[in-house]
Design a protein around this motif. Structure first.
Motif, PDB file in Angstrom:
ATOM      1  N   VAL A   1       0.866  -1.175   0.000  1.00 42.02           N
ATOM      2  CA  VAL A   1       0.000   0.000   0.000  1.00 42.02           C
ATOM      3  C   VAL A   1       0.904   1.226   0.000  1.00 42.02           C
ATOM      4  O   VAL A   1       1.707   1.406   0.917  1.00 42.02           O
ATOM      5  N   ASP A   2       0.756   2.041  -1.026  1.00 36.94           N
ATOM      6  CA  ASP A   2       1.658   3.185  -1.167  1.00 36.94           C
ATOM      7  C   ASP A   2       1.140   4.353  -0.325  1.00 36.94           C
ATOM      8  O   ASP A   2       0.328   4.186   0.596  1.00 36.94           O
ATOM      9  N   ASP A   3       1.602   5.537  -0.633  1.00 32.31           N
ATOM     10  CA  ASP A   3       1.276   6.773   0.082  1.00 32.31           C
ATOM     11  C   ASP A   3      -0.238   6.915   0.275  1.00 32.31           C
ATOM     12  O   ASP A   3      -1.006   6.634  -0.646  1.00 32.31           O
ATOM     13  N   GLY A   4      -0.654   7.385   1.467  1.00 29.99           N
ATOM     14  CA  GLY A   4      -2.062   7.718   1.654  1.00 29.99           C
ATOM     15  C   GLY A   4      -2.769   6.930   2.734  1.00 29.99           C
ATOM     16  O   GLY A   4      -3.952   7.146   2.984  1.00 29.99           O
TER      17      GLY A   4
ATOM     18  N   VAL B   1       4.054  -1.495   3.335  1.00 26.26           N
ATOM     19  CA  VAL B   1       3.498  -0.133   3.291  1.00 26.26           C
ATOM     20  C   VAL B   1       4.590   0.862   2.914  1.00 26.26           C
ATOM     21  O   VAL B   1       5.786   0.624   3.118  1.00 26.26           O
ATOM     22  N   TRP B   2       4.145   1.988   2.413  1.00 23.74           N
ATOM     23  CA  TRP B   2       5.010   3.092   2.013  1.00 23.74           C
ATOM     24  C   TRP B   2       5.267   3.987   3.216  1.00 23.74           C
ATOM     25  O   TRP B   2       4.364   4.250   4.019  1.00 23.74           O
ATOM     26  N   VAL B   3       6.479   4.473   3.348  1.00 18.54           N
ATOM     27  CA  VAL B   3       6.804   5.466   4.390  1.00 18.54           C
ATOM     28  C   VAL B   3       7.783   6.479   3.813  1.00 18.54           C
ATOM     29  O   VAL B   3       8.512   6.196   2.845  1.00 18.54           O
TER      30      VAL B   3
ATOM     31  N   ALA C   1       9.307  21.609   0.168  1.00 17.38           N
ATOM     32  CA  ALA C   1       9.363  20.884  -1.102  1.00 17.38           C
ATOM     33  C   ALA C   1       8.384  19.724  -0.989  1.00 17.38           C
ATOM     34  O   ALA C   1       8.406  18.987  -0.004  1.00 17.38           O
ATOM     35  N   ARG C   2       7.539  19.597  -1.959  1.00 13.16           N
ATOM     36  CA  ARG C   2       6.384  18.694  -1.905  1.00 13.16           C
ATOM     37  C   ARG C   2       5.667  18.842  -0.557  1.00 13.16           C
ATOM     38  O   ARG C   2       5.245  17.890   0.056  1.00 13.16           O
ATOM     39  N   GLN C   3       5.657  20.076  -0.097  1.00 12.94           N
ATOM     40  CA  GLN C   3       4.943  20.461   1.115  1.00 12.94           C
ATOM     41  C   GLN C   3       5.466  19.760   2.373  1.00 12.94           C
ATOM     42  O   GLN C   3       4.706  19.438   3.286  1.00 12.94           O
TER      43      GLN C   3
ATOM     44  N   TRP D   1      10.593   2.769   1.219  1.00 16.62           N
ATOM     45  CA  TRP D   1      11.182   3.886   1.972  1.00 16.62           C
ATOM     46  C   TRP D   1      11.491   5.002   0.972  1.00 16.62           C
ATOM     47  O   TRP D   1      12.434   4.910   0.211  1.00 16.62           O
ATOM     48  N   ASP D   2      10.691   6.039   1.014  1.00 16.05           N
ATOM     49  CA  ASP D   2      10.733   7.099   0.009  1.00 16.05           C
ATOM     50  C   ASP D   2      11.312   8.373   0.618  1.00 16.05           C
ATOM     51  O   ASP D   2      11.344   8.537   1.848  1.00 16.05           O
ATOM     52  N   LEU D   3      11.751   9.274  -0.218  1.00 10.35           N
ATOM     53  CA  LEU D   3      12.096  10.643   0.212  1.00 10.35           C
ATOM     54  C   LEU D   3      11.833  11.547  -0.983  1.00 10.35           C
ATOM     55  O   LEU D   3      12.343  11.297  -2.073  1.00 10.35           O
TER      56      LEU D   3
ATOM     57  N   SER E   1      14.180   0.987  -1.734  1.00  6.08           N
ATOM     58  CA  SER E   1      14.665   2.370  -1.676  1.00  6.08           C
ATOM     59  C   SER E   1      14.058   3.175  -2.822  1.00  6.08           C
ATOM     60  O   SER E   1      14.066   2.737  -3.975  1.00  6.08           O
ATOM     61  N   CYS E   2      13.571   4.385  -2.476  1.00  7.84           N
ATOM     62  CA  CYS E   2      12.919   5.234  -3.471  1.00  7.84           C
ATOM     63  C   CYS E   2      13.167   6.681  -3.074  1.00  7.84           C
ATOM     64  O   CYS E   2      13.226   6.999  -1.886  1.00  7.84           O
ATOM     65  N   ALA E   3      13.364   7.549  -4.021  1.00  3.40           N
ATOM     66  CA  ALA E   3      13.403   8.988  -3.731  1.00  3.40           C
ATOM     67  C   ALA E   3      12.821   9.686  -4.954  1.00  3.40           C
ATOM     68  O   ALA E   3      13.531   9.912  -5.938  1.00  3.40           O
ATOM     69  N   SER E   4      11.530   9.960  -4.918  1.00  3.64           N
ATOM     70  CA  SER E   4      10.829  10.514  -6.086  1.00  3.64           C
ATOM     71  C   SER E   4      11.206   9.702  -7.320  1.00  3.64           C
ATOM     72  O   SER E   4      11.658  10.242  -8.333  1.00  3.64           O
ATOM     73  N   GLY E   5      11.066   8.423  -7.241  1.00  4.44           N
ATOM     74  CA  GLY E   5      11.566   7.543  -8.292  1.00  4.44           C
ATOM     75  C   GLY E   5      12.998   7.160  -7.976  1.00  4.44           C
ATOM     76  O   GLY E   5      13.305   6.700  -6.881  1.00  4.44           O
ATOM     77  N   GLY E   6      13.902   7.380  -8.941  1.00  2.00           N
ATOM     78  CA  GLY E   6      15.270   6.864  -8.822  1.00  2.00           C
ATOM     79  C   GLY E   6      16.274   7.814  -8.215  1.00  2.00           C
ATOM     80  O   GLY E   6      17.448   7.784  -8.599  1.00  2.00           O
TER      81      GLY E   6
ATOM     82  N   THR F   1      15.566  -1.219  -5.436  1.00  2.00           N
ATOM     83  CA  THR F   1      15.272   0.206  -5.554  1.00  2.00           C
ATOM     84  C   THR F   1      14.147   0.411  -6.564  1.00  2.00           C
ATOM     85  O   THR F   1      13.831  -0.476  -7.366  1.00  2.00           O
ATOM     86  N   TRP F   2      13.603   1.612  -6.540  1.00  2.00           N
ATOM     87  CA  TRP F   2      12.577   2.015  -7.499  1.00  2.00           C
ATOM     88  C   TRP F   2      13.260   2.973  -8.474  1.00  2.00           C
ATOM     89  O   TRP F   2      13.525   4.124  -8.141  1.00  2.00           O
ATOM     90  N   PRO F   3      13.587   2.508  -9.686  1.00  4.00           N
ATOM     91  CA  PRO F   3      14.471   3.301 -10.553  1.00  4.00           C
ATOM     92  C   PRO F   3      13.844   4.563 -11.118  1.00  4.00           C
ATOM     93  O   PRO F   3      14.558   5.474 -11.529  1.00  4.00           O
ATOM     94  N   SER F   4      12.487   4.633 -11.182  1.00  8.71           N
ATOM     95  CA  SER F   4      11.869   5.812 -11.790  1.00  8.71           C
ATOM     96  C   SER F   4      10.372   5.780 -11.567  1.00  8.71           C
ATOM     97  O   SER F   4       9.759   4.702 -11.521  1.00  8.71           O
ATOM     98  N   ASP F   5       9.772   6.975 -11.484  1.00 11.27           N
ATOM     99  CA  ASP F   5       8.310   7.040 -11.472  1.00 11.27           C
ATOM    100  C   ASP F   5       7.733   6.851 -12.866  1.00 11.27           C
ATOM    101  O   ASP F   5       6.518   6.728 -13.022  1.00 11.27           O
ATOM    102  N   ASN F   6       8.582   6.893 -13.847  1.00 14.90           N
ATOM    103  CA  ASN F   6       8.110   6.750 -15.215  1.00 14.90           C
ATOM    104  C   ASN F   6       7.894   5.263 -15.504  1.00 14.90           C
ATOM    105  O   ASN F   6       8.840   4.498 -15.681  1.00 14.90           O
TER     106      ASN F   6
ATOM    107  N   ALA G   1      10.326  -2.962 -11.483  1.00 17.11           N
ATOM    108  CA  ALA G   1       9.662  -2.429 -12.682  1.00 17.11           C
ATOM    109  C   ALA G   1       8.204  -2.850 -12.651  1.00 17.11           C
ATOM    110  O   ALA G   1       7.909  -4.036 -12.476  1.00 17.11           O
ATOM    111  N   TRP G   2       7.308  -1.860 -12.770  1.00 14.22           N
ATOM    112  CA  TRP G   2       5.874  -2.195 -12.704  1.00 14.22           C
ATOM    113  C   TRP G   2       5.240  -2.165 -14.088  1.00 14.22           C
ATOM    114  O   TRP G   2       5.576  -1.324 -14.927  1.00 14.22           O
ATOM    115  N   VAL G   3       4.251  -3.034 -14.228  1.00 17.14           N
ATOM    116  CA  VAL G   3       3.338  -2.942 -15.365  1.00 17.14           C
ATOM    117  C   VAL G   3       2.162  -2.084 -14.900  1.00 17.14           C
ATOM    118  O   VAL G   3       1.499  -2.419 -13.912  1.00 17.14           O
TER     119      VAL G   3
HETATM  120  C1  DGJ Z   1       7.259   9.099  -5.094  1.00 10.29           C
HETATM  121  C2  DGJ Z   1       7.451   7.695  -5.529  1.00 10.29           C
HETATM  122  O1  DGJ Z   1       8.430   7.645  -6.529  1.00 10.29           O
HETATM  123  C3  DGJ Z   1       6.148   7.116  -6.020  1.00 10.29           C
HETATM  124  O2  DGJ Z   1       6.331   5.806  -6.467  1.00 10.29           O
HETATM  125  C4  DGJ Z   1       5.137   7.170  -4.922  1.00 10.29           C
HETATM  126  O3  DGJ Z   1       5.530   6.320  -3.893  1.00 10.29           O
HETATM  127  C5  DGJ Z   1       5.000   8.583  -4.412  1.00 10.29           C
HETATM  128  N1  DGJ Z   1       6.250   9.136  -4.059  1.00 10.29           N
HETATM  129  C6  DGJ Z   1       4.064   8.628  -3.239  1.00 10.29           C
HETATM  130  O4  DGJ Z   1       3.973   9.871  -2.711  1.00 10.29           O
END
Ligand code: DGJ
Length: 981
Positions: free
Chosen positions: A622-625, A667-669, A699-701, A734-736, A778-783, A797-802, A826-828
């Motif tokens: 479950v991601d953000d929210g 879960v997402w944090v 930044a992003r509030q 784990w995002d930033l 590991s994630c930070a606004s994608g990669g 890691t999460w290489p990209s939001d794209n 990599a997601w479909v």
């Molecule tokens: C940025 C991440 O890259 C996205 O996958 C998603 O988790 C959002 N943050 C959620 O705010």
């Protein structure tokens, strides 16, 4: 297939915690294999143990800088030479010195027949505290009368508990008699006037034992020593003559076992400072060549060599193909510093092991500090070394200030990787401010031209392979954002015209999850050196008296076999020495971000989970929210408790439902951030980075929590522990989503750029130690955070939001240059995808995502029955090949394919399976197939197409090629070949 992998495949459904407990977690880059355990401050503690082991085996390796006065060089070469080691003991019982103490020392030499060729001065300078010889005397025939006058650097006597200090001299011996050298006791001899530029404080005299002078003792260098006659020094090319001499001083037992000095801001004792001269080696990877004062480091396909220069500096000799010890002598004679121009930097940077700021060094430097008296120049000289296993530590000591730089080298022999870092030690009583502290300078050999390859990009377009010819000047790749960022990866490859399968390539990568800087500086004459480390942007790192700081590891790889082999080496390195759970199959993931965004409700999540489980997903995240107050971007970050409106009974019911469906739950944090509209911020508005008189940057509030503060770290560990204990949670994303700005935490004046990253590592390590079964992405606004440092603490890691499957191919293409596919999620997702609005068929989307860790991120509630059925088939097929994809050898096949075709193959670790992917956005010119020559197969083996049953010999596949059908728009193919038994 590795047995562990096979076991994982067979027992995939076993209890998650049990599985996790079998895994080794929290591995650190540069960490000994046997000690990969998660624990608070793990890296430091581990290193302590490494050093402790070396200390326990404390033996003295005669180590004497091969130093001679310039006019003695010829004579020295002509005469037989023996080395002895001169130890100078300091008996602090007689008193205590102070920093800044200095004086003229005289050392009586009492050995007939010895002629000191000048090494005393340099040798003692190597001690870093006694000074340089200003006058040389021969001692032929003289027993009593000779003195060596030393022009001292500040003399700091040891704090209580320290008994000896080791120095080394070269003596030339006129005959074969064993040499015995005594240096008399040293007693304080008054306090002459200040000596201007040279000495500040007291002068001392060294006298023979018993020759006590009047005046209150400030410090006493006393009976020193035993001269150690050496066996014959080995010829160049001989195996390293390991000469060990148990350390004994008359009247004293063995030295105490010392503990590491690497803990940042830990009070040091002398016992914690690396022994100046020591070494025991059980390593074939690291050889000390005493005949040349050189070090030869060797791993698979590479050698790295450097030597102690005549002036005490560390002179770089070689980084490239393998050399023998006998080659080092030739390298010593090949001195690029033989001639020069007064317009040049001196020494030239490409000849130095660590380029320090000071003197006439005008090239890119790695290290710059400011001493308490305002001096901002370093003057480091070799003081000793230590070899333990595949690790070498070389201590450089400032000639004037009680300050050391300990250069560490670790060879990973099988992967041909050399890890380097630098420990900065302030032994003085005044603070030192570090202004620049790269982990290493990497000199490269001369080549007629240089090409640089790096991974540039931006948000949603990360890791784009970028290749340029280097011209004279500097190539600067960096992040100033407090995270590695999207603009470039802390990774660089340099070649002199290599291709995928041929040519030499040098590459470095930094294990640091904060701001970083890689600089390739090419002089007009083709001399190239690379500096790699933490960014000095806004850096101000105070080192309090008696503390040290160790830079992050920078790893270097050399290959003579082109970019494919470079990729292989980085992948093997990440699997064997970086990643946690390196042999564990990564699960098929479902992530709900693009399906529901902030609209996270239990009913819709359960519906998604049901469908995801039906497709074969194994982990549901479950991601953000999901947490309190999080209806949109404006609130909630920092309060890691479930939103009571939506989850009145917490996350446990959802997690249990997901488990019932046969999946893990995650879960997402975003632990490092805090929303201004959150309970945490209202309670602790001072916990963020901010200047008292300046506006706070949102930044992003969100603001950034100051993990430099221990109470913030403790709070996060408690909050995450509470979350993970509140429900059966198996994984965290784990995002930033913001950079570090306003670099002040209001408490600690030390640099937050460093402390924030170390604080993050500590929090992750502590959370992992408390919950060893939890996996982390590991994630930070994608990669934005996919460096070796974070990879040593996270499973992928999460290489990209794209998630556009076409654009993703380019992102993955670059990512795989540096990182193993088992870290590449990599997601479909839906078509059209939400960022690019491109419509792509399901098959292409799956094939693209199957090149890494397959995840699904679409809104499955809207997928048709056909789409769900097709997706389930792709998931099944992926599970059939995922060992090969995640742990296999990747080959880019683009060179054979038309420009618009992307193709790559994965070969299983045991060679038993091949997965070949091909993609074309639009097939033109009546072309219906591509012929792809596969690589590195067994030519005599037969490979069977798992779908058609067609049989191909390895020779045919390699030399003629595999014909792969590609027709229409967004054409893609996956061919699976199994090696016939
Ligand atoms: C940025 C991440 O890259 C996205 O996958 C998603 O988790 C959002 N943050 C959620 O705010």
């Amino acid at each position: 297939m590795p047995p562990q992998v096979a076991a994982q495949l067979e027992h995939r459904r076993e209890p998650l915690v049990a599985e996790a407990q079998q895994q080794v977690t929290g591995r650190q880059v540069g960490q000994p294999d046997a000690e990969r355990v998660a624990q608070p401050g793990g890296q430091r503690a581990r290193l302590d143990r490494v050093r402790g082991r070396a200390d326990a085996a404390d033996v003295v390796h005669r180590k004497a800088p091969l130093l001679a006065w310039p006019d003695d060089t010829t004579a020295a070469a002509a005469e037989p030479r023996r080395r002895v080691q001169l130890r100078l003991g300091v008996d602090q019982r007689a008193g205590h010195g102070r920093p800044g103490d200095a004086g003229v020392h005289e050392i009586p030499a009492v050995q007939t027949g010895c002629r000191l060729v000048g090494a005393v001065g340099a040798g003692l300078a190597g001690l870093g505290r006694l000074g340089e010889v200003v006058q040389r005397h021969d001692v032929h025939g003289s027993v009593e009368g000779e003195r060596y006058q030393l022009q001292p650097a500040p003399l700091r006597l040891e704090p209580p508990g320290e008994r000896e200090r080791v120095g080394a001299v070269d003596l030339r011996v006129g005959d074969d008699e064993p040499v015995a050298v005594h240096v008399g006791a040293v007693h304080h001899a008054g306090r002459p006037a200040r000596r201007g530029a040279v000495g500040r404080g007291h002068h001392r005299r060294l006298h023979r034992r018993g020759d006590d002078r009047a005046g209150p003792p400030v410090g006493q260098l006393h009976d020193v020593a035993v001269a150690v006659p050496a066996p014959e020094v080995g010829r160049a090319g001989d195996p390293d003559p390991v000469v060990v001499q148990p350390w004994r001083r008359r009247g004293h037992g063995p030295p105490p076992v010392r503990r590491s000095s690497v803990r940042r801001r830990r009070t040091l004792t002398w016992n914690s400072v690396p022994r100046l001269v020591s070494g025991v080696t059980d390593s074939t990877a690291i050889r000390h060549l005493p005949d040349h004062d050189a070090f030869l480091l060797t791993g698979s396909g590479f050698s790295y060599a450097f030597a102690v220069g005549a002036d005490g500096s560390l002179r770089h000799l070689h980084w490239g193909g393998p050399l023998g010890a006998s080659d080092v002598a030739a390298l010593l004679g090949d001195d690029a510093r033989d001639f020069g121009s007064n317009t040049w930097s001196h020494p030239r940077a490409h000849t130095e092991e660590l380029v320090q700021h000071g003197g006439r060094r005008l090239d890119e430097t790695a290290l710059k500090v400011e001493f308490a008296d305002g001096v901002r120049a370093l003057d480091l000289a070799y003081a000793g070394h230590r070899i333990a296993g595949d690790e070498l530590a070389v201590t450089l000591t400032d000639r004037h200030y009680p300050f050391d730089a300990v250069l560490s080298y670790r060879v990973r022999p099988d992967e041909g990787v050399l890890e380097r870092r630098c420990e900065l030690v302030n032994r003085g009583e005044h603070p030192v401010v570090v202004d620049r502290a790269a982990s290493a300078s990497w000199p490269l050999p001369w080549r007629p031209r240089w090409e640089a390859t790096w991974l540039a990009g931006m948000y949603a377009a990360e890791t784009q392979v970028t290749r340029r010819a280097l011209g004279p000047g500097r190539l600067v790749l960096e992040s100033r954002r407090g995270i590695p960022g999207h603009a470039a990866q802390p990774w660089l490859a340099l070649d002199a015209g290599a291709g995928d399968t041929t040519g030499e390539v040098w590459s470095v990568a930094l294990a640091w999850s904060g701001s970083w800087r890689l600089v390739g500086e090419l002089a007009f004459d083709g001399r190239l050196h690379v500096t790699a480390g933490v960014n000095d942007y806004d850096l101000r790192l105070p080192l309090a008296p008696g503390t040290s700081w160790t830079t992050p590891v920078v790893a270097g790889v050399y290959t003579a076999a082109g970019h494919d082999d470079l990729t292989d080496r980085w992948h093997r390195y990440e699997r064997r020495h970086v990643a946690p759970r390196p042999d564990t199959i990564r699960p098929v993931l479902y992530n709900s971000w693009e399906a529901t965004f902030f609209d996270v409700r239990p009913e819709s999540q359960v519906e998604l989970a049901r469908r995801a489980a039906g497709l074969g997903a194994e982990l549901f995240v479950v991601d953000d929210g999901w947490f309190a107050g999080r209806d949109d971007e404006s609130a909630g970050i920092g309060d890691w408790t479930p939103d009571a409106r939506r989850f009145p009974d917490g996350l446990a019911p959802l997690a249990e439902e997901v488990h019932r469906l046969g999946m893990r739950f995650g879960v997402w944090v975003e632990p490092e951030s805090v929303s201004p509209d959150s309970e945490l911020f209202r309670a602790h508005p001072d916990w963020i980075f901010q200047w008292p008189t300046r506006p706070r940057t949102l930044a992003r509030q969100t603001h950034l929590l100051a993990l430099s503060r221990p109470e913030v770290r403790d709070h996060l560990v408690t909050a995450l522990d509470g979350l993970l204990s509140s429900a059966p949670i198996d994984a965290l994303k784990w995002d930033l989503n913001r950079p570090l700005t306003e670099a002040s935490d209001g408490v600690d004046a030390s640099s937050p750029w460093i402390a924030q990253v170390e604080g993050l590592y500590e929090v992750i390590d502590r959370v992992r130690a408390l919950h060893p079964g939890v996996w982390i992405e590991s994630c930070a606004s994608g990669g934005g955070r996919a460096d070796l440092g974070i990879m040593s603490r996270t499973e992928w890691t999460w290489p990209s939001d794209n998630t556009d499957a076409l654009e993703r191919l380019a992102i993955q293409h670059g990512y795989l240059r540096a990182h193993s596919p088992h870290t590449m999620m990599a997601w479909v997702t839906d078509s059209p995808t939400y960022l690019t609005k491109r419509e792509i068929p399901l098959r292409f989307r799956f094939h693209s995502a199957m090149c890494g860790l397959l995840g699904i991120g679409g809104n499955l509630a809207t997928w048709s029955t056909d789409e769900l059925a097709g997706a389930a088939e792709h998931v099944t097929r992926y599970k059939h090949i995922r060992t090969t994809v995640q742990f296999g050898t990747v080959r880019r096949l683009d060179a054979d394919a038309p420009d618009d075709v992307t193709a790559l193959s994965y070969q299983a670790p045991d060679g038993g399976q091949l997965a070949v992917f091909a993609f074309a956005p639009s097939v033109r010119h009546l072309r219906r197939t591509v012929l792809l020559r596969l690589r590195d197969l067994d030519p005599a083996a037969v490979y069977v197409d798992a779908d058609t049953g067609a049989r191909h010999s390895g020779a045919l596949l390699m030399h003629h090629g595999l014909r792969v059908p590609l027709v229409g728009d967004y054409a893609s193919a996956l061919v699976v070949l199994d090696r016939a038994p």
